[in-house]
Design an enzyme around this catalytic site. Structure first.
Site, PDB file in Angstrom:
ATOM      1  N   GLU A   1      15.010 -29.780 -17.275  1.00 35.18           N
ATOM      2  CA  GLU A   1      15.949 -29.588 -18.392  1.00 35.18           C
ATOM      3  C   GLU A   1      16.369 -30.936 -18.951  1.00 35.18           C
ATOM      4  O   GLU A   1      16.640 -31.880 -18.211  1.00 35.18           O
ATOM      5  CB  GLU A   1      17.173 -28.826 -17.899  1.00 35.18           C
ATOM      6  CG  GLU A   1      17.744 -27.874 -18.915  1.00 35.18           C
ATOM      7  CD  GLU A   1      16.824 -26.708 -19.224  1.00 35.18           C
ATOM      8  OE1 GLU A   1      16.172 -26.749 -20.292  1.00 35.18           O
ATOM      9  OE2 GLU A   1      16.738 -25.771 -18.427  1.00 35.18           O
ATOM     10  N   HIS A   2      16.413 -31.034 -20.273  1.00 34.50           N
ATOM     11  CA  HIS A   2      16.794 -32.264 -20.981  1.00 34.50           C
ATOM     12  C   HIS A   2      15.858 -33.428 -20.634  1.00 34.50           C
ATOM     13  O   HIS A   2      16.256 -34.591 -20.695  1.00 34.50           O
ATOM     14  CB  HIS A   2      18.246 -32.640 -20.673  1.00 34.50           C
ATOM     15  CG  HIS A   2      19.234 -31.712 -21.306  1.00 34.50           C
ATOM     16  ND1 HIS A   2      19.631 -31.799 -22.620  1.00 34.50           N
ATOM     17  CD2 HIS A   2      19.893 -30.644 -20.788  1.00 34.50           C
ATOM     18  CE1 HIS A   2      20.501 -30.840 -22.886  1.00 34.50           C
ATOM     19  NE2 HIS A   2      20.673 -30.114 -21.797  1.00 34.50           N
TER      20      HIS A   2
ATOM     21  N   GLY B   1      19.948 -19.514 -24.315  1.00 33.25           N
ATOM     22  CA  GLY B   1      19.101 -20.620 -23.895  1.00 33.25           C
ATOM     23  C   GLY B   1      17.640 -20.243 -23.795  1.00 33.25           C
ATOM     24  O   GLY B   1      16.866 -20.903 -23.104  1.00 33.25           O
TER      25      GLY B   1
ATOM     26  N   ASP C   1      10.489 -26.248 -26.355  1.00 30.27           N
ATOM     27  CA  ASP C   1      10.712 -24.880 -26.810  1.00 30.27           C
ATOM     28  C   ASP C   1       9.574 -24.404 -27.704  1.00 30.27           C
ATOM     29  O   ASP C   1       9.025 -23.314 -27.523  1.00 30.27           O
ATOM     30  CB  ASP C   1      12.043 -24.782 -27.550  1.00 30.27           C
ATOM     31  CG  ASP C   1      13.231 -25.080 -26.658  1.00 30.27           C
ATOM     32  OD1 ASP C   1      13.045 -25.142 -25.425  1.00 30.27           O
ATOM     33  OD2 ASP C   1      14.334 -25.259 -27.188  1.00 30.27           O
TER      34      ASP C   1
ATOM     35  N   TYR D   1      24.683 -32.196 -27.813  1.00 30.13           N
ATOM     36  CA  TYR D   1      23.257 -32.373 -27.523  1.00 30.13           C
ATOM     37  C   TYR D   1      22.805 -33.765 -27.963  1.00 30.13           C
ATOM     38  O   TYR D   1      22.204 -34.522 -27.197  1.00 30.13           O
ATOM     39  CB  TYR D   1      22.454 -31.287 -28.253  1.00 30.13           C
ATOM     40  CG  TYR D   1      20.963 -31.351 -27.999  1.00 30.13           C
ATOM     41  CD1 TYR D   1      20.370 -30.536 -27.040  1.00 30.13           C
ATOM     42  CD2 TYR D   1      20.150 -32.196 -28.724  1.00 30.13           C
ATOM     43  CE1 TYR D   1      19.004 -30.574 -26.810  1.00 30.13           C
ATOM     44  CE2 TYR D   1      18.785 -32.252 -28.503  1.00 30.13           C
ATOM     45  CZ  TYR D   1      18.211 -31.439 -27.553  1.00 30.13           C
ATOM     46  OH  TYR D   1      16.865 -31.499 -27.328  1.00 30.13           O
TER      47      TYR D   1
END
Length: 386
Positions: free
Chosen positions: A33-34, A122, A171, A221
């Site tokens: 994640e990230h 999400g 994504d 973000y």
């Protein structure tokens, strides 16, 4: 999603003629994640839920797009320099512009679309929307000359230019490249990827949607991305003989060397990213060995880092993570950008029912509503239905 329902809405709102139907999925991310905008690794898969759209060239001067879920119609011209104001429509307008930049001769069209990706969970409903229309416009007006990777990058550019979110590529990648029964390890720097079979025996993958999305001031973000870039800049100054493009290029010793040259907040963000890079690779090794206990352990470690270091969790998600621990769930973590949405949970079959019942009961007692249970089935990427 129901093809006949989408078609009935298309026929109702336009001229009674049918077009082509396309679909593109949302996604889950097992771990990583990230890390995408930091040049690291991610481990996503497409899901069965997504966006479905019927599209047909109309021979007119405007694009007419109807959101079935919002019951909202928007009109815009292909060469409109500003585009529509409605956020949902700007995703489609942006894709039109990016596909034109790739050489696709997009003509005005009618479209109606609907989705069953839970908003705010999400699962990247926005990437599903972008990928669906990118795939469709490539098929309708580009004779499929644009590569899948260009479709991914068109979706990312849409987020950057027309929505104002400086997202990575995970994504859109998952939505375009997904395959049924497969997870994917993507190297976000080189764009190399590998499919991994996902058919865990004795386990289920389930999302618990908190139905919470906290309103945040500013752009948290982008703030976290800026933190990572601040550390990269400090690394470049500290080690002028080495090129640092993203945090992917840093090791632990180098991060420690600049700890006193960046803010405590920026250091925490970078510490999470380096740890997450290592965790994704550890999960890949564990999956190849059939070691789901290690997979689960790394998921819990990721949740801790997202909560305490990257600080994108919230009270409700930490609550669900604690319930998972107390129930003996193998792995659990926040999934997605944060500040609400889902936890993703790796659960042994024999405790699944107890875990779900406990999570619903305890969460409702604490927050006055139950989380939504979403069983994960890994599905195919962007495609033409008919």
């Amino acid at each position: 999603m129901d093809i006949e329902f989408v078609r009935s809405r298309f026929v109702k709102h336009f001229d009674g003629k049918t077009g082509n139907i396309y679909a593109s999925p949302g996604r889950i991310n097992l771990i990583g994640e990230h890390t995408d905008y930091n040049g690291g690794f991610v481990f996503p898969g497409a899901v069965e839920q997504g966006i479905m759209a019927e599209i047909r060239p109309n021979g007119q001067k405007t694009c007419n797009v109807y959101s079935i879920d919002l019951k909202d119609m928007v009109h815009f011209t292909i060469d409109d320099p500003k585009g529509p104001s409605a956020t949902w429509a700007r995703y489609i307008y942006g894709i039109v512009q990016e596909m034109r930049a790739l050489g696709v001769d997009v003509k005005p069209f009618n479209a109606a679309f609907a989705g069953d990706v839970p908003l705010g969970a999400g699962m990247s409903s926005s990437a599903a929307l972008e990928s669906c229309f990118a795939f469709a416009l490539n098929d309708l007006f580009g004779d499929n000359k644009v590569s899948k990777w260009d479709l991914v990058l068109a979706g990312q550019a849409t987020e950057h230019k027309y929505i104002g979110v400086n997202c990575g590529i995970m994504d859109q990648f998952a939505s375009v490249f997904g395959k049924k029964g497969k997870l994917m390890r993507l190297d976000c720097r080189s764009r190399e990827f590998e499919y991994f079979p996902w058919e865990p025996k004795g386990y289920k993958l389930v999302l618990l949607n908190s139905k919470v999305k906290h309103e945040l001031k500013g752009s948290p973000y982008n703030d976290r991305r800026n933190s990572c870039e601040n550390v990269v800049k400090a690394l470049g100054q500290q080690f002028p003989d080495k090129k640092f493009e993203t945090l992917r290029d840093a090791d632990w010793d180098e991060l420690e060397a600049v700890k006193d040259k960046v803010s405590a907040e920026d250091y925490k963000r970078a510490h999470f990213v380096l740890g997450e890079k290592d965790r994704v690779l550890a999960v890949c090794d564990a999956l190849q060995a059939g070691d789901y206990e290690t997979v689960g352990q790394k998921m819990y470690e990721t949740h801790y880092g997202l909560s305490k270091e990257y600080e994108v969790s919230c009270e409700e998600l930490d609550f669900l993570n604690n319930v998972a621990k107390e129930c003996g769930v193998t792995g659990s973590r926040i999934m997605g950008g944060g500040f609400g949405g889902c936890t993703i949970n790796l659960v042994k079959d024999e405790i699944y029912d107890k875990f779900i019942a406990t999570a619903k009961k305890n969460f409702k007692a604490a927050y006055d509503h139950e989380p939504v249970v979403i069983d994960v089935v890994i599905g195919d990427g962007a495609r033409k239905i008919c």
